[in-house]
Motif scaffolding. Structure first.
Motif, PDB file in Angstrom:
ATOM      1  N   PRO A 209       0.771  -1.232  -0.035  1.00 25.67           N
ATOM      2  CA  PRO A 209       0.037   0.073   0.058  1.00 25.67           C
ATOM      3  C   PRO A 209       0.694   1.362   0.190  1.00 25.67           C
ATOM      4  N   PHE A 210       0.310   2.208  -0.551  1.00 23.36           N
ATOM      5  CA  PHE A 210       1.139   3.625  -0.595  1.00 23.36           C
ATOM      6  C   PHE A 210       0.297   4.543   0.472  1.00 23.36           C
ATOM      7  N   TYR A 211       1.185   5.627   1.176  1.00 23.48           N
ATOM      8  CA  TYR A 211       0.783   6.392   2.147  1.00 23.48           C
ATOM      9  C   TYR A 211       0.863   7.820   1.552  1.00 23.48           C
ATOM     10  N   ALA A 212      -0.316   8.635   1.701  1.00 25.95           N
ATOM     11  CA  ALA A 212      -0.526  10.248   1.472  1.00 25.95           C
ATOM     12  C   ALA A 212      -0.859  10.978   2.576  1.00 25.95           C
ATOM     13  N   TRP A 213      -0.234  12.370   2.912  1.00 26.93           N
ATOM     14  CA  TRP A 213      -0.635  12.976   4.009  1.00 26.93           C
ATOM     15  C   TRP A 213      -1.227  14.172   3.313  1.00 26.93           C
ATOM     16  N   VAL A 214      -2.021  14.654   4.146  1.00 29.53           N
ATOM     17  CA  VAL A 214      -3.107  15.845   3.678  1.00 29.53           C
ATOM     18  C   VAL A 214      -2.420  17.086   4.185  1.00 29.53           C
ATOM     19  N   ASN A 215      -2.364  18.032   3.316  1.00 30.35           N
ATOM     20  CA  ASN A 215      -1.814  19.234   3.313  1.00 30.35           C
ATOM     21  C   ASN A 215      -3.250  19.984   4.240  1.00 30.35           C
ATOM     22  N   THR A 216      -3.029  20.107   5.262  1.00 32.18           N
ATOM     23  CA  THR A 216      -4.017  20.600   6.311  1.00 32.18           C
ATOM     24  C   THR A 216      -4.026  22.119   6.416  1.00 32.18           C
ATOM     25  N   ASP A 250      -4.273   6.141   8.706  1.00 28.57           N
ATOM     26  CA  ASP A 250      -3.152   5.617   9.289  1.00 28.57           C
ATOM     27  C   ASP A 250      -3.289   5.835  10.782  1.00 28.57           C
ATOM     28  N   PRO A 251      -3.225   4.590  11.605  1.00 26.04           N
ATOM     29  CA  PRO A 251      -3.367   4.728  12.874  1.00 26.04           C
ATOM     30  C   PRO A 251      -2.553   5.498  13.941  1.00 26.04           C
ATOM     31  N   LEU A 252      -1.075   5.643  13.472  1.00 25.70           N
ATOM     32  CA  LEU A 252      -0.192   6.423  13.706  1.00 25.70           C
ATOM     33  C   LEU A 252       0.142   7.666  13.353  1.00 25.70           C
ATOM     34  N   CYS A 253      -0.341   8.120  12.180  1.00 29.03           N
ATOM     35  CA  CYS A 253      -0.245   9.578  11.810  1.00 29.03           C
ATOM     36  C   CYS A 253      -1.484  10.058  11.543  1.00 29.03           C
ATOM     37  N   PRO A 254      -1.800  11.047  12.180  1.00 28.51           N
ATOM     38  CA  PRO A 254      -3.234  11.645  12.328  1.00 28.51           C
ATOM     39  C   PRO A 254      -3.409  12.409  10.911  1.00 28.51           C
ATOM     40  N   ASP A 255      -2.317  12.861   9.903  1.00 27.30           N
ATOM     41  CA  ASP A 255      -2.989  13.418   8.835  1.00 27.30           C
ATOM     42  C   ASP A 255      -2.631  12.574   7.520  1.00 27.30           C
ATOM     43  N   THR A 256      -2.513  11.279   7.786  1.00 32.64           N
ATOM     44  CA  THR A 256      -2.208  10.455   6.497  1.00 32.64           C
ATOM     45  C   THR A 256      -3.231   9.382   6.307  1.00 32.64           C
ATOM     46  N   LEU A 257      -3.457   9.021   4.971  1.00 29.85           N
ATOM     47  CA  LEU A 257      -4.191   8.072   4.471  1.00 29.85           C
ATOM     48  C   LEU A 257      -3.713   6.973   3.755  1.00 29.85           C
ATOM     49  N   VAL A 258      -4.173   5.875   3.783  1.00 30.15           N
ATOM     50  CA  VAL A 258      -3.490   4.583   3.242  1.00 30.15           C
ATOM     51  C   VAL A 258      -4.494   4.167   2.117  1.00 30.15           C
ATOM     52  N   PHE A 259      -3.809   3.715   0.874  1.00 31.27           N
ATOM     53  CA  PHE A 259      -4.411   3.411  -0.360  1.00 31.27           C
ATOM     54  C   PHE A 259      -4.010   1.967  -0.814  1.00 31.27           C
ATOM     55  N   SER A 260      -4.626   1.248  -1.564  1.00 31.90           N
ATOM     56  CA  SER A 260      -4.300  -0.007  -2.482  1.00 31.90           C
ATOM     57  C   SER A 260      -3.159   0.446  -3.334  1.00 31.90           C
ATOM     58  N   ARG A 261      -2.382  -0.357  -3.683  1.00 34.81           N
ATOM     59  CA  ARG A 261      -1.222  -0.044  -4.808  1.00 34.81           C
ATOM     60  C   ARG A 261      -1.905   0.186  -6.010  1.00 34.81           C
TER      61      ARG A 261
END
Length: 608
Positions: A209-216, A250-261
């Motif tokens: 999976p890949f991870y992407a953080w949101v520009n809050t 992401d349970p450890l990163c409050p600004d990050t989402l996880v997606f399928s490859r």
């Protein structure tokens, strides 16, 4: 260092006030439906990719002893230079192809030698690196023809096209040699040629999976989830349940989402990533930012040291902006093209709280005016990348050390490389601990080697000299106390994320100034430290200041008074201030009183 010598990217306080303006949700809606793409459906390499991959392979391959050499390579002098200004997608694809060729180098050389391909097709020695990378791609496509790009899309390289025709003419004998090699070594598949650890990493990398953080600064995490739902994606709680039409937090990163490859390609071309509202990045960097966020100070600075990307700077800057803080970067530690890339990205994202200092990190000291507000340092050094399932992607984005690819292609890092890396890592960490105003240092690697992780942290802490009036640095953990699986059974003070089918691995240590828990402080020590920090204002009154002395010289004389049995008579008499003129009279009066007492005092046996 004077402020005139500093080279700020954006330092205007007035402009910084607009940094928190969020982009309205309506500007991103409606979002087209995202259709998944097979992870293996990557376009074939272009002629330019083949040529650059051959140059990388030639530079990084290991020279074998002469008795074991099946092919004799010669260096080319006319190979196109591989510079940092080339297209990033081309760079990444070329390094990936070269890395795969390094992993299967012995097998590919055996196939070329056994089939007599290089001799029958008159392949010169300087073209053997190109033949190696093209043969790997050819057998990976099961000896099918490459789908060439349309005319005008890519530069045509004549020698690549000629070598491709030679491979096509000789494909039956090449396939036969590969089959004989597999039978000889009892390989059920070509991937069985690799060690178990390398094969496991290769399998994980294809579906990771890949991870992407949101520009809050522009959009909140909840708003981003609403945008994704409008694109026909649904949210799941566990990463194990991810599919081509779901996402997870992401349970450890409050600004990050996880997606399928399978959603990587569609998201990369969507408006979410092109406008930098959503930013794809390795999870190790997201975790380092997440660990740093709780220890940031209001209007305090955080400095990044080591090797990192412009996107990492932006991620830390977004976290610091929530506390009105700044991010400092030492420009002398980065190539000019990297600094320029950093400026362009920050400008595109509207981030205005980053300052690039012209000095190198190890040349800074506590007296530099640029670091007078520095409270937190995040150390992201070059490391072995041994905790990455696919090192190429992260090393390419975070400016890793490409000279490690030969070691990583064999599944182990040489002792000489480890020594070189740990020397630089210890130097950066020790210097980070030398700033007296710094309260927290975050140290992060993408390595599974203890020599780069807990052993190095412990060794540096032992050698670090701390001023007696300052609290020493100690490992502050556990970092994620609510997540039982994130801690390590041997030492929960550190955070170790082991590589798995869901994530790459990393190591994080958070060092903060803390008192020694084995020593018991007295009440006076606690109150003195609290008063020094200004925490007792108005609670404990300060002692009154002594009155100023008069110009006329005065003396204090204790007046002798008779003692009585009353409580007031047991109080000490107050001292009276007299002038020099009155002192002589009092002195004579005291002598007369003493003489009178001596005449009344009995002597001899009658004396008490």
């Amino acid at each position: 260092m004077s402020s005139e010598k500093e080279k700020p990217i954006i330092i205007s306080q007035r402009e910084r006030g607009h940094q928190g303006d969020k982009q309205p949700l309506s500007s991103l809606l409606p979002l087209p439906h995202l259709h998944s793409v097979s992870p293996g459906s990557v376009g074939p390499p272009s002629d330019q990719v083949f040529l650059q991959a051959a140059a990388i392979f030639q530079r990084l391959r290991r020279e074998k002893p002469e008795p074991r050499q099946l092919l004799r390579y010669e260096n080319r002098t006319d190979t196109l230079p591989f510079n940092s200004g080339d297209d990033k997608a081309t760079q990444k694809q070329a390094y990936q192809l070269a890395f795969n060729t390094l992993k299967y180098q012995d097998l590919l050389e055996a196939v070329i030698s056994d089939s007599f391909f290089h001799k029958s097709q008159n392949i010169y020695s300087d073209l053997l690196p190109l033949a190696m990378v093209m043969l790997y791609d050819f057998q990976d496509r099961r000896f099918l023809l490459r789908r060439r790009p349309a005319e005008g899309e890519h530069v045509v390289v004549a020698e690549v096209r000629d070598l491709e025709k030679s491979l096509q003419r000789w494909k039956i004998k090449l396939a036969a040699s590969l089959a004989r090699f597999r039978v000889k070594h009892s390989l059920r598949s070509v991937s069985r040629f690799l060690s178990d650890s390398l094969r496991t990493k290769e399998r994980r990398a294809k579906s990771l999976p890949f991870y992407a953080w949101v520009n809050t600064l522009n959009t909140s995490l909840d708003e981003m989830c609403e945008i994704l739902r409008s694109a026909n994606l649904s949210e799941v709680k566990n990463m194990a349940d991810l599919t081509c039409s779901t996402f997870s937090k992401d349970p450890l990163c409050p600004d990050t989402l996880v997606f399928s490859r399978s959603l990587c390609k569609p998201l990369q071309s969507s408006i979410l990533t092109t406008t930098r509202v959503l930013n794809i990045q390795d999870r190790s960097v997201c975790l380092a930012v997440s660990v740093s966020r709780p220890v940031l100070f209001d209007k305090g600075d955080v400095l990044l040291a080591g090797s990192f990307s412009a996107l990492t700077v932006a991620h830390v800057a977004v976290a610091a902006a929530a506390r009105s803080g700044r991010v400092l970067v030492c420009g002398a530690d980065h190539a000019p093209v990297q600094t320029e890339e950093m400026k362009n990205l920050l400008s595109q994202m509207g981030i205005k709280n980053v300052k690039v200092l012209p000095a190198a990190f190890c040349s800074l000291n506590e007296w530099d005016s640029a670091v007078h507000r520095l409270k937190v340092i995040v150390v992201l050094p070059q490391c072995s990348s041994s905790a990455l399932n696919d090192p190429v992607a992260t090393m390419h984005s975070e400016h890793g050390d490409w000279s490690l690819l030969p070691d990583l292609s064999h599944g182990s890092i040489s002792k000489s490389k480890i020594f070189s890396l740990t020397t630089q890592q210890a130097r950066l960490l020790a210097h980070a601990l030398s700033f007296p105003k710094v309260q927290t240092v975050v140290y992060c690697t993408r390595s599974v080697c203890p020599e780069e992780n807990e052993q190095l942290v412990g060794r540096v802490l032992e050698k670090t000299h701390i001023h007696p009036k300052l609290l020493p640095f100690r490992v502050n953990g556990p970092i994620f106390p609510d997540d039982s699986a994130s801690g390590d059974e041997t030492d929960s003070r550190f955070f170790r994320l082991h590589p798995s089918q869901f994530t790459n691995g990393c190591f994080i240590a958070r060092l903060s100034r803390q008192a020694d828990p084995t020593k018991v402080e007295s009440v006076q020590d606690v109150l003195a430290r609290a008063a020094a920090k200004g925490l007792l204002d108005g609670i404990i009154p300060e002692p009154s200041k002594p009155a100023k002395k008069s110009k006329r010289k005065k003396k204090r004389v204790a007046l002798s008074t008779s003692r009585t049995s009353s409580p007031s008579s047991q109080e000490e008499p107050e001292a009276a201030e007299i002038s020099d003129g009155d002192a002589a009279g009092l002195k004579n009066q005291a002598k007369g009183q003493k003489k009178k007492e001596n005449t009344l005092q009995p002597s001899g046996p009658d004396r008490l």
